[in-house]
Design a protein around this motif. Sequence first.
Motif, PDB file in Angstrom:
ATOM      1  N   VAL A  46      40.006  42.506  49.506  1.00  0.00           N
ATOM      2  CA  VAL A  46      39.868  42.408  50.962  1.00  0.00           C
ATOM      3  C   VAL A  46      38.486  42.893  51.384  1.00  0.00           C
ATOM      4  O   VAL A  46      37.808  42.255  52.192  1.00  0.00           O
ATOM      5  N   ALA A  47      38.046  44.008  50.829  1.00  0.00           N
ATOM      6  CA  ALA A  47      36.742  44.563  51.203  1.00  0.00           C
ATOM      7  C   ALA A  47      35.612  43.600  50.882  1.00  0.00           C
ATOM      8  O   ALA A  47      34.747  43.329  51.726  1.00  0.00           O
ATOM      9  N   LYS A  85      37.568  49.515  60.728  1.00  0.00           N
ATOM     10  CA  LYS A  85      38.604  49.040  61.639  1.00  0.00           C
ATOM     11  C   LYS A  85      39.825  48.546  60.877  1.00  0.00           C
ATOM     12  O   LYS A  85      40.972  48.845  61.243  1.00  0.00           O
ATOM     13  N   ALA A  86      39.590  47.795  59.805  1.00  0.00           N
ATOM     14  CA  ALA A  86      40.710  47.263  59.019  1.00  0.00           C
ATOM     15  C   ALA A  86      41.545  48.383  58.416  1.00  0.00           C
ATOM     16  O   ALA A  86      42.779  48.318  58.404  1.00  0.00           O
ATOM     17  N   SER A  91      47.134  50.960  56.937  1.00  0.00           N
ATOM     18  CA  SER A  91      46.990  52.106  56.025  1.00  0.00           C
ATOM     19  C   SER A  91      47.002  51.683  54.561  1.00  0.00           C
ATOM     20  O   SER A  91      46.502  52.410  53.704  1.00  0.00           O
ATOM     21  N   ASP A  92      47.566  50.503  54.256  1.00  0.00           N
ATOM     22  CA  ASP A  92      47.567  50.034  52.873  1.00  0.00           C
ATOM     23  C   ASP A  92      46.165  49.725  52.369  1.00  0.00           C
ATOM     24  O   ASP A  92      45.945  49.610  51.164  1.00  0.00           O
ATOM     25  N   MET A 165      29.835  50.521  49.922  1.00  0.00           N
ATOM     26  CA  MET A 165      30.324  50.263  51.276  1.00  0.00           C
ATOM     27  C   MET A 165      31.783  50.717  51.350  1.00  0.00           C
ATOM     28  O   MET A 165      32.657  50.138  50.702  1.00  0.00           O
ATOM     29  N   THR A 166      32.055  51.756  52.152  1.00  0.00           N
ATOM     30  CA  THR A 166      33.420  52.275  52.270  1.00  0.00           C
ATOM     31  C   THR A 166      33.860  52.430  53.724  1.00  0.00           C
ATOM     32  O   THR A 166      34.916  52.977  53.990  1.00  0.00           O
ATOM     33  N   GLY A 167      33.029  51.981  54.663  1.00  0.00           N
ATOM     34  CA  GLY A 167      33.357  52.171  56.067  1.00  0.00           C
ATOM     35  C   GLY A 167      32.861  53.487  56.626  1.00  0.00           C
ATOM     36  O   GLY A 167      33.095  53.780  57.803  1.00  0.00           O
ATOM     37  N   GLN A 168      32.172  54.284  55.801  1.00  0.00           N
ATOM     38  CA  GLN A 168      31.642  55.571  56.252  1.00  0.00           C
ATOM     39  C   GLN A 168      30.247  55.380  56.861  1.00  0.00           C
ATOM     40  O   GLN A 168      29.481  54.506  56.435  1.00  0.00           O
ATOM     41  N   PRO A 169      29.873  56.187  57.855  1.00  0.00           N
ATOM     42  CA  PRO A 169      28.581  55.990  58.532  1.00  0.00           C
ATOM     43  C   PRO A 169      27.366  56.233  57.653  1.00  0.00           C
ATOM     44  O   PRO A 169      26.279  55.765  57.966  1.00  0.00           O
TER      45      PRO A 169
END
Length: 484
Positions: A46-47, A85-86, A91-92, A165-169
């Motif tokens: 998905v990522a 956001k995803a 949570s999965d 890339m993990t969604g962290q700033p």
Amino acid sequence: MAIALRYAARSDLGLGPKSRNEDSGYAGPNLLVLADGMGGHAAGDVASSMIVGELAPLDEEDVTADQAIPLLEEALHSANARLTKAMHENSDLAGMGSTTIVMLRTGNKLAMAHIGDSRAFMLRGDTFSQITKDHSFVQQLVDEGRISKEDAGHHPQRSVVTRVMTGQPDDEPDTSLREAKIGDRFLLCSDGLSDFVGADVIEEVLREARTPAEAADRCIEIALKASTRDNVTVIVADVVDADGDDLPSTVPQVVGAAGKRMRGRTRAIPTSPAEKAAALSRAATGRAEPDDDSLELAEDRTRSRRSKILLRLVAAVVIAAILGGGGYAAWAWSQKQYFVAADAGRVAIFQGVSQDLGPIRLSHVQSPSDVRVTDLPSDVQGAVANTIPARDLTDAQSKIEALRAEAVRCQRLAATGIPCGTTPAPTPTTPPTIPTPTGSTTPVPGATPGVTPGTKPAAPPKPGAAATSPPPRALAATTAGVIR
């Protein structure tokens, strides 16, 4: 002299235990993207698909050299925000991430952004070089002079990555701008190739192949012959004279997880504006896809506002399909999972997933143990409290045995009056670990400070080597010490 790209993208599931391809690749007239997803059950596919979907519209942009790097950084920040956001909405998906390499052509230059340990190589005349630097723990050791480059290929933690890339700033990529010359050949690849096939063999393939398609096919072939236990994805692109006899490519190709979402297979698929419109029509009417992949459709080469809107629409459809289909698959999958966690003060094997669905518990104790949580080191107690996923029941049982060994060690230290957490730290090359789900590791006392692995399979460094159980690929925080 104006330049253009002639390219080919390929992807394969590999020979390891993974049941789905977590890599995604995109190759277009002005854009090359490779993303290697990670997270195992936490939806690495998905990522990587979301990142490709977010970056694909850049292929339709007309940018100057001054605009290219800021545009890449903005697009990657947007992609990272989509991951955040995803994960908040589902949570999965928590814990998913992806490496990313992206090249954007602007005139006669290539702007590049890179984060993670996927690699880019360039063949120019007699020179073959790696043009990216791995964001990995082992690369840090090499930079500090603690190990040699030769040692890095055999290091037990060679797959621990420090930035993805993990969604962290603070997931910031490295960027660069280089001049492209006619005759250059570029290779973007996931570690399913570079961890299993030596750089000298990769160079030989790139030199001998007549076309990017031949080179890409050959790279996949040698990775499989080397028994790659990971997904393997490659993009090969030649820099050609835009007005010469060596015709450039004009039809984008999508492979891996993103390609499978769009057409249910992982080899290259055309995604020209005309073909994308036809695909959307077939999806809406339920008509079958044509079997003849040699079918040629008129290619609209005009970069119109209409084509940009259509490309963004396709990207949105891909992302929506990923999230919608993932919800159903997650429910069926959740009933076949195992993890290790605490139960009444002791470590136990649970069947199911650790999350609950409202009042409904999605897990139960499958097998208790005699290992007391309080007998474990404090950091391992934290890992148990957060649950340790397992691939299957056998894997979960092996984790219990590893925890039991740690408990016994701490009990022996306590008997001598030495606290368990104060034992001397071993060298960075031999940290004790506890196995986790896709071959990942949970740190225990004595592991290298500031590196907290969680992984995916890595590989033997030499081509053609027999398949063994490679050290896992890990996602590690840096100085902050935060598990991502």
